[in-house]
Scaffold this motif. Structure first.
Motif, PDB file in Angstrom:
ATOM      1  N   PHE A 195       0.914  -1.309   0.022  1.00 26.54           N
ATOM      2  CA  PHE A 195       0.160   0.029   0.097  1.00 26.54           C
ATOM      3  C   PHE A 195       0.801   1.230  -0.079  1.00 26.54           C
ATOM      4  N   LEU A 196       0.184   2.447  -0.406  1.00 23.20           N
ATOM      5  CA  LEU A 196       0.869   3.496  -0.301  1.00 23.20           C
ATOM      6  C   LEU A 196      -0.242   4.530   0.311  1.00 23.20           C
ATOM      7  N   THR A 197      -0.023   5.160   1.332  1.00 23.49           N
ATOM      8  CA  THR A 197      -0.721   6.099   1.886  1.00 23.49           C
ATOM      9  C   THR A 197      -0.208   7.808   2.019  1.00 23.49           C
ATOM     10  N   PHE A 198      -1.126   8.577   1.794  1.00 21.24           N
ATOM     11  CA  PHE A 198      -0.463   9.764   1.520  1.00 21.24           C
ATOM     12  C   PHE A 198      -1.436  10.928   1.710  1.00 21.24           C
ATOM     13  N   SER A 199      -1.161  12.228   1.839  1.00 23.93           N
ATOM     14  CA  SER A 199      -2.226  13.060   1.589  1.00 23.93           C
ATOM     15  C   SER A 199      -2.185  13.766   0.391  1.00 23.93           C
ATOM     16  N   CYS A 200      -3.231  13.993  -0.297  1.00 28.29           N
ATOM     17  CA  CYS A 200      -3.205  14.901  -1.605  1.00 28.29           C
ATOM     18  C   CYS A 200      -4.698  15.181  -2.001  1.00 28.29           C
ATOM     19  N   ASP A 201      -4.935  16.037  -2.791  1.00 24.20           N
ATOM     20  CA  ASP A 201      -6.506  16.126  -3.353  1.00 24.20           C
ATOM     21  C   ASP A 201      -7.001  14.962  -4.146  1.00 24.20           C
ATOM     22  N   GLU A 205      -2.638   7.632   6.016  1.00 25.94           N
ATOM     23  CA  GLU A 205      -2.990   8.967   5.986  1.00 25.94           C
ATOM     24  C   GLU A 205      -4.256   9.112   5.287  1.00 25.94           C
ATOM     25  N   GLU A 206      -4.757  10.156   4.663  1.00 25.29           N
ATOM     26  CA  GLU A 206      -6.225  10.508   3.938  1.00 25.29           C
ATOM     27  C   GLU A 206      -6.323   9.493   3.268  1.00 25.29           C
ATOM     28  N   ASN A 207      -5.487   9.170   2.142  1.00 24.72           N
ATOM     29  CA  ASN A 207      -5.437   8.596   0.896  1.00 24.72           C
ATOM     30  C   ASN A 207      -4.588   7.561   0.830  1.00 24.72           C
ATOM     31  N   VAL A 208      -5.263   6.239   0.455  1.00 23.41           N
ATOM     32  CA  VAL A 208      -4.513   4.924   0.258  1.00 23.41           C
ATOM     33  C   VAL A 208      -5.033   4.384  -0.961  1.00 23.41           C
ATOM     34  N   ILE A 209      -3.799   3.644  -1.628  1.00 23.66           N
ATOM     35  CA  ILE A 209      -3.818   2.884  -2.957  1.00 23.66           C
ATOM     36  C   ILE A 209      -3.345   1.569  -2.393  1.00 23.66           C
ATOM     37  N   GLU A 210      -3.710   0.583  -3.033  1.00 24.90           N
ATOM     38  CA  GLU A 210      -3.068  -0.809  -2.773  1.00 24.90           C
ATOM     39  C   GLU A 210      -2.340  -1.086  -4.353  1.00 24.90           C
ATOM     40  N   LEU A 211      -1.025  -1.593  -4.113  1.00 21.79           N
ATOM     41  CA  LEU A 211      -0.447  -1.962  -5.319  1.00 21.79           C
ATOM     42  C   LEU A 211      -0.506  -3.339  -5.333  1.00 21.79           C
ATOM     43  N   ILE A 271       7.537   5.520  -7.411  1.00 21.49           N
ATOM     44  CA  ILE A 271       6.946   6.311  -6.358  1.00 21.49           C
ATOM     45  C   ILE A 271       7.618   7.747  -6.496  1.00 21.49           C
ATOM     46  N   ILE A 272       8.792   7.828  -7.166  1.00 22.10           N
ATOM     47  CA  ILE A 272       9.219   9.205  -7.247  1.00 22.10           C
ATOM     48  C   ILE A 272       8.377   9.942  -8.407  1.00 22.10           C
ATOM     49  N   ASP A 273       8.358   9.041  -9.567  1.00 26.53           N
ATOM     50  CA  ASP A 273       7.434   9.581 -10.626  1.00 26.53           C
ATOM     51  C   ASP A 273       5.859  10.014 -10.046  1.00 26.53           C
ATOM     52  N   PHE A 274       5.351   9.186  -9.247  1.00 30.84           N
ATOM     53  CA  PHE A 274       4.007   9.556  -8.624  1.00 30.84           C
ATOM     54  C   PHE A 274       4.139  10.631  -7.815  1.00 30.84           C
ATOM     55  N   CYS A 275       5.062  10.869  -7.068  1.00 34.60           N
ATOM     56  CA  CYS A 275       4.946  11.760  -6.122  1.00 34.60           C
ATOM     57  C   CYS A 275       5.273  13.186  -6.811  1.00 34.60           C
ATOM     58  N   SER A 276       5.970  13.231  -7.812  1.00 36.97           N
ATOM     59  CA  SER A 276       6.124  14.451  -8.649  1.00 36.97           C
ATOM     60  C   SER A 276       4.904  14.857  -9.284  1.00 36.97           C
ATOM     61  N   LYS A 277       4.262  13.848  -9.895  1.00 38.30           N
ATOM     62  CA  LYS A 277       2.717  14.206 -10.760  1.00 38.30           C
ATOM     63  C   LYS A 277       1.936  14.783  -9.524  1.00 38.30           C
ATOM     64  N   MET A 278       1.841  14.175  -8.297  1.00 40.55           N
ATOM     65  CA  MET A 278       0.659  14.578  -7.426  1.00 40.55           C
ATOM     66  C   MET A 278       1.283  15.620  -6.576  1.00 40.55           C
ATOM     67  N   ILE A 311       3.490  15.381  -4.062  1.00 38.50           N
ATOM     68  CA  ILE A 311       3.510  14.743  -2.740  1.00 38.50           C
ATOM     69  C   ILE A 311       4.973  15.004  -2.228  1.00 38.50           C
ATOM     70  N   GLU A 312       5.301  15.396  -0.952  1.00 33.72           N
ATOM     71  CA  GLU A 312       6.480  15.450  -0.427  1.00 33.72           C
ATOM     72  C   GLU A 312       6.960  14.170   0.574  1.00 33.72           C
ATOM     73  N   SER A 313       5.845  13.520   0.958  1.00 37.54           N
ATOM     74  CA  SER A 313       6.039  12.328   1.836  1.00 37.54           C
ATOM     75  C   SER A 313       4.993  11.291   1.830  1.00 37.54           C
ATOM     76  N   LEU A 314       5.237  10.126   1.956  1.00 39.89           N
ATOM     77  CA  LEU A 314       4.285   9.100   1.803  1.00 39.89           C
ATOM     78  C   LEU A 314       4.674   7.735   2.777  1.00 39.89           C
ATOM     79  N   LYS A 315       3.764   6.828   2.950  1.00 41.39           N
ATOM     80  CA  LYS A 315       4.101   5.803   3.469  1.00 41.39           C
ATOM     81  C   LYS A 315       4.005   4.635   2.663  1.00 41.39           C
ATOM     82  N   LEU A 316       5.109   3.717   2.537  1.00 41.90           N
ATOM     83  CA  LEU A 316       4.834   2.518   1.741  1.00 41.90           C
ATOM     84  C   LEU A 316       4.711   1.305   2.902  1.00 41.90           C
ATOM     85  N   ILE A 317       3.559   0.622   2.766  1.00 40.50           N
ATOM     86  CA  ILE A 317       3.331  -0.365   3.699  1.00 40.50           C
ATOM     87  C   ILE A 317       3.363  -1.817   2.821  1.00 40.50           C
TER      88      ILE A 317
END
Length: 150
Positions: A11-17, A51-57, A86-93, A95-101
Motif C-alpha cells: 500500500f501507499l498512503t499519503f495526503s493529496c487532493d 493518511e487520508e488517501n491510500v492505494i493498494e499496489l 514512487i518518485i514519478d507518482f509523487c512528482s505528478k501529485m 507529494i513530499e512524503s508518503l508511507k509504503l506499507i
C-alpha cells in the motif's frame, strides 16, 4: 492464536487532493486499487497507519522479491522500478512524503504481528526495505511501514 486475515499486500498512503488522485494514478508495475476498491478488512487492519488517501499496489507475488535479495546495495529490479514509480507518482501529485506499507502476513490480532516502522529519505529506500529480506540479520520484519520523504 489469531487467524490470518490477509497477506502479500502493498500500500501507499499519503495526503493529496482526492479528485486529482483519481485522474492521475501513475502506472505502477502492478495493478492499482483505489481506497473504495480495497477490502474492508485490510483498511481496518491498517487504520492506525493510514493518511487520508491510500492505494493498494496489487501483486500477490511481490513479497517474493525479498526472499533472494542478499545484498542491500544490489536490490532486485522490481524494487528499482518501484522506487522510480514512487518518485514519478509523487512528482505528478505534488507529494513530499508518503508511507509504503508492505504486509507479508496480517493476523486478526495486530498485536501478534511483527511490524517495523521506519522513516527514510527516498535515497535510503533500499536500506529501509532490506529488513524484509531473508538475508537481513540486523532487523527482521514480516510487515513494514516505511515513511518516505522525497
Amino acid at each position: 492464536m489469531s487467524y490470518v486475515i490477509f497477506d502479500c499486500s502493498q500500500f501507499l498512503t499519503f495526503s493529496c487532493d482526492e479528485a486529482e488522485l483519481k485522474n492521475k494514478v501513475a502506472p505502477f508495475g502492478m495493478k492499482v486499487l483505489l481506497k473504495e476498491e480495497i477490502a474492508k478488512k485490510k483498511l481496518t487492519y491498517l487504520s492506525p497507519f493510514l493518511e487520508e488517501n491510500v492505494i493498494e499496489l496489487f501483486d500477490q507475488e511481490f513479497i517474493g522479491v525479498f526472499e533472494d535479495w542478499k545484498e542491500e546495495e544490489n536490490p532486485p529490479i522490481e524494487l528499482v522500478n518501484l522506487k522510480k514509480e514512487i518518485i514519478d507518482f509523487c512528482s505528478k501529485m505534488n507529494i513530499e512524503s508518503l508511507k509504503l506499507i508492505i504486509i507479508s502476513c496480517a493476523s486478526e490480532n495486530i498485536e501478534e504481528d511483527t511490524i517495523i516502522s521506519k522513516s527514510v529519505q527516498i535515497d535510503q529506500l533500499y536500506g529501509g526495505l532490506f529488513v524484509l529480506s531473508k538475508w537481513s540479520f540486523k532487523e527482521v520484519a514480516d510487515n513494514l511501514i516505511l515513511a518516505i520523504n522525497l
